[in-house]
Design a protein around this motif. Structure first.
Motif, PDB file in Angstrom:
ATOM      1  N   LEU A   1      21.693   6.659  -9.246  1.00  0.00           N
ATOM      2  CA  LEU A   1      21.693   6.310 -10.670  1.00  0.00           C
ATOM      3  C   LEU A   1      20.309   6.584 -11.270  1.00  0.00           C
ATOM      4  N   ARG A   2      19.316   5.879 -10.773  1.00  0.00           N
ATOM      5  CA  ARG A   2      17.951   6.058 -11.251  1.00  0.00           C
ATOM      6  C   ARG A   2      17.057   6.455 -10.088  1.00  0.00           C
ATOM      7  N   LEU A   3      16.066   7.277 -10.365  1.00  0.00           N
ATOM      8  CA  LEU A   3      15.089   7.690  -9.362  1.00  0.00           C
ATOM      9  C   LEU A   3      13.704   7.542  -9.999  1.00  0.00           C
ATOM     10  N   VAL A   4      13.047   6.433  -9.712  1.00  0.00           N
ATOM     11  CA  VAL A   4      11.804   6.061 -10.391  1.00  0.00           C
ATOM     12  C   VAL A   4      10.616   6.186  -9.442  1.00  0.00           C
ATOM     13  N   PRO A   5       9.612   6.977  -9.794  1.00  0.00           N
ATOM     14  CA  PRO A   5       8.407   7.065  -8.947  1.00  0.00           C
ATOM     15  C   PRO A   5       7.626   5.756  -8.968  1.00  0.00           C
ATOM     16  N   ILE A   6       7.145   5.354  -7.806  1.00  0.00           N
ATOM     17  CA  ILE A   6       6.406   4.096  -7.650  1.00  0.00           C
ATOM     18  C   ILE A   6       4.999   4.408  -7.132  1.00  0.00           C
ATOM     19  N   GLU A   7       3.999   3.858  -7.825  1.00  0.00           N
ATOM     20  CA  GLU A   7       2.610   4.143  -7.471  1.00  0.00           C
ATOM     21  C   GLU A   7       1.993   3.114  -6.532  1.00  0.00           C
ATOM     22  N   ALA A   8       2.562   1.911  -6.484  1.00  0.00           N
ATOM     23  CA  ALA A   8       1.969   0.876  -5.633  1.00  0.00           C
ATOM     24  C   ALA A   8       3.031  -0.130  -5.198  1.00  0.00           C
ATOM     25  N   VAL A   9       2.907  -0.591  -3.957  1.00  0.00           N
ATOM     26  CA  VAL A   9       3.754  -1.655  -3.420  1.00  0.00           C
ATOM     27  C   VAL A   9       2.846  -2.789  -2.977  1.00  0.00           C
TER      28      VAL A   9
ATOM     29  N   GLY B   1       0.784  -1.221   0.000  1.00  0.00           N
ATOM     30  CA  GLY B   1       0.000   0.000   0.000  1.00  0.00           C
ATOM     31  C   GLY B   1       0.818   1.273   0.000  1.00  0.00           C
ATOM     32  N   GLN B   2       2.131   1.151   0.150  1.00  0.00           N
ATOM     33  CA  GLN B   2       2.977   2.345   0.131  1.00  0.00           C
ATOM     34  C   GLN B   2       3.173   2.839  -1.295  1.00  0.00           C
ATOM     35  N   ARG B   3       3.618   4.068  -1.425  1.00  0.00           N
ATOM     36  CA  ARG B   3       4.039   4.634  -2.701  1.00  0.00           C
ATOM     37  C   ARG B   3       5.240   5.525  -2.423  1.00  0.00           C
ATOM     38  N   GLY B   4       6.031   5.777  -3.463  1.00  0.00           N
ATOM     39  CA  GLY B   4       7.227   6.576  -3.210  1.00  0.00           C
ATOM     40  C   GLY B   4       8.162   6.594  -4.394  1.00  0.00           C
ATOM     41  N   PHE B   5       9.461   6.493  -4.105  1.00  0.00           N
ATOM     42  CA  PHE B   5      10.490   6.586  -5.138  1.00  0.00           C
ATOM     43  C   PHE B   5      11.521   5.483  -4.937  1.00  0.00           C
ATOM     44  N   PHE B   6      11.790   4.762  -6.010  1.00  0.00           N
ATOM     45  CA  PHE B   6      12.785   3.692  -6.001  1.00  0.00           C
ATOM     46  C   PHE B   6      14.077   4.224  -6.613  1.00  0.00           C
ATOM     47  N   ALA B   7      15.161   4.141  -5.861  1.00  0.00           N
ATOM     48  CA  ALA B   7      16.452   4.645  -6.326  1.00  0.00           C
ATOM     49  C   ALA B   7      17.478   3.528  -6.312  1.00  0.00           C
ATOM     50  N   THR B   8      18.391   3.567  -7.281  1.00  0.00           N
ATOM     51  CA  THR B   8      19.500   2.619  -7.311  1.00  0.00           C
ATOM     52  C   THR B   8      20.816   3.380  -7.253  1.00  0.00           C
TER      53      THR B   8
ATOM     54  N   ILE C   1      12.196   5.409  -0.965  1.00  0.00           N
ATOM     55  CA  ILE C   1      11.774   6.571  -0.184  1.00  0.00           C
ATOM     56  C   ILE C   1      10.250   6.647  -0.227  1.00  0.00           C
ATOM     57  N   ARG C   2       9.627   6.315   0.889  1.00  0.00           N
ATOM     58  CA  ARG C   2       8.168   6.393   0.968  1.00  0.00           C
ATOM     59  C   ARG C   2       7.728   7.855   0.984  1.00  0.00           C
ATOM     60  N   THR C   3       6.576   8.121   0.365  1.00  0.00           N
ATOM     61  CA  THR C   3       6.062   9.487   0.349  1.00  0.00           C
ATOM     62  C   THR C   3       4.593   9.520   0.746  1.00  0.00           C
ATOM     63  N   GLN C   4       4.185  10.646   1.300  1.00  0.00           N
ATOM     64  CA  GLN C   4       2.783  10.867   1.613  1.00  0.00           C
ATOM     65  C   GLN C   4       2.064  11.607   0.478  1.00  0.00           C
ATOM     66  N   LEU C   5       2.805  11.970  -0.561  1.00  0.00           N
ATOM     67  CA  LEU C   5       2.199  12.655  -1.707  1.00  0.00           C
ATOM     68  C   LEU C   5       1.260  11.704  -2.450  1.00  0.00           C
TER      69      LEU C   5
ATOM     70  N   VAL D   1       6.115  13.600   8.030  1.00  0.00           N
ATOM     71  CA  VAL D   1       7.321  13.514   7.220  1.00  0.00           C
ATOM     72  C   VAL D   1       6.911  13.252   5.782  1.00  0.00           C
ATOM     73  N   ARG D   2       7.231  14.187   4.912  1.00  0.00           N
ATOM     74  CA  ARG D   2       6.806  14.064   3.514  1.00  0.00           C
ATOM     75  C   ARG D   2       7.521  12.910   2.826  1.00  0.00           C
ATOM     76  N   PHE D   3       8.797  12.700   3.150  1.00  0.00           N
ATOM     77  CA  PHE D   3       9.578  11.611   2.571  1.00  0.00           C
ATOM     78  C   PHE D   3      10.292  10.845   3.679  1.00  0.00           C
ATOM     79  N   GLN D   4      10.300   9.517   3.578  1.00  0.00           N
ATOM     80  CA  GLN D   4      10.914   8.688   4.605  1.00  0.00           C
ATOM     81  C   GLN D   4      11.585   7.473   3.975  1.00  0.00           C
ATOM     82  N   ASN D   5      12.875   7.306   4.250  1.00  0.00           N
ATOM     83  CA  ASN D   5      13.589   6.131   3.768  1.00  0.00           C
ATOM     84  C   ASN D   5      13.105   4.891   4.505  1.00  0.00           C
ATOM     85  N   VAL D   6      12.853   3.815   3.767  1.00  0.00           N
ATOM     86  CA  VAL D   6      12.446   2.549   4.387  1.00  0.00           C
ATOM     87  C   VAL D   6      13.388   1.448   3.934  1.00  0.00           C
TER      88      VAL D   6
END
Length: 299
Positions: free
Chosen positions: A158-166, A33-40, A128-132, A113-118
């Motif tokens: 390297l990459r910063l990809v927005p994620i809509e669903a976990v 149910g989380q959403r956020g940003f996936f980074a490598t 990085i989980r987001t409340q946006l 917290v708008r952004f939170q590392n998990v």
């Protein structure tokens, strides 16, 4: 009688053990149910997390304005006060009330917290989980600005990809999570699409199976949707990390260098440089020698 020094050492050991458990219990982890940003990244995960925070907060402040911590703190104090008043009703339920209050505090902390590392449990993979409500919108803004200015503002990301669903990494849960997501992107007008699949520390989800099942789901939304491996208007991102699956649908993902920030900032560099970055990134992907490549478009 037990020696004082021995008793002191045992006490310290006990407290250290409990302290370790406390910190482990308070770590933020991936959840459905989380959403956020996936980074490598290749090296320095801490540096990558720091850069993600800087990037995301910088652009989120531009788009949505700065966070309002005072309002969140006021709400937190009010709810804690309410919890305290409730606790006066009965002394027998102190443990239950304390557990409820702790859960309430944790929820409030996540809200403000708008952004939170998990924790992902996967090397060189940051989430990085987001409340946006719309991480994809913020991701597009970041990509467009980096493309325009030529400044990536990062060394380790390297990459910063927005994620809509976990969701859990099994086919029933993946299909259930993808259904509402595909309604938003593929239901109204026919479009071209491709599926980009990566798996790390997971050999249970088979590439061919997930590509076929997701393609069938896309086509069921609109029979006019067509696969395009080279110039897909929409890319379905499927990132499997251990027991979790990250899903997103992004417009012009291939044209945007797969959200590789260095490539976006330096489009004039030779293609070989981009290939080297991709190869170094793939070193973190755990696969058997006989298994198919970790990344594959729908066919």
């Amino acid at each position: 009688m037990e020696p004082t020094n021995k008793k002191s050492k045992m006490t310290n050991k006990y407290h250290q053990k409990n302290k370790k458990k406390y910190y482990q219990g308070n770590k933020q982890v991936l959840q459905a149910g989380q959403r956020g940003f996936f980074a490598t990244c290749n090296i320095n995960e801490k540096g990558c997390v720091r850069e993600c925070y800087n990037l995301l907060n910088h652009y989120a402040d531009i788009l949505y304005g700065p966070e309002q911590p005072k309002e969140a703190e006021k709400k937190e104090s009010e709810e804690q006060k309410t919890a305290g008043e409730t606790g006066k009703v009965s002394d027998d339920d102190d443990d239950d009330l304390e557990a409820a209050a702790a859960k309430c505090r944790e929820t409030l902390t996540q809200r403000k917290v708008r952004f939170q590392n998990v924790e992902t449990g996967t090397t060189n993979c940051i989430f990085i989980r987001t409340q946006l409500d719309d991480p994809v919108g913020l991701g597009k803004h970041i990509v467009n600005d980096i493309t325009t200015t030529g400044k990536s503002m990062s060394r380790f990301v390297l990459r910063l990809v927005p994620i809509e669903a976990v969701c859990r990494a099994n086919m029933p849960d993946i299909i259930a999570a993808a259904g509402p997501l595909f309604d938003k992107h593929f239901l109204k007008e026919p479009t071209s699409y491709g599926i980009i699949f990566n798996h790390r520390y997971n050999q249970q989800i088979k590439r061919d199976q997930i590509i076929l099942d997701l393609a069938d789901l896309v086509n069921s939304k609109n029979v006019g949707n067509k696969v395009d491996l080279k110039q897909a208007k929409k890319s379905i991102i499927v990132e499997v990390l251990r027991g979790w699956c990250l899903l997103s649908v992004i417009d012009n993902y291939l044209e945007s260098k797969k959200y590789n920030l260095a490539e976006l900032a330096n489009p004039s560099e030779k293609k070989s440089n981009g290939d080297n970055d991709s190869k170094s990134e793939e070193k973190s992907v755990e696969t058997d020698a006989a298994s198919p490549p970790a990344e594959q478009h729908a066919e």
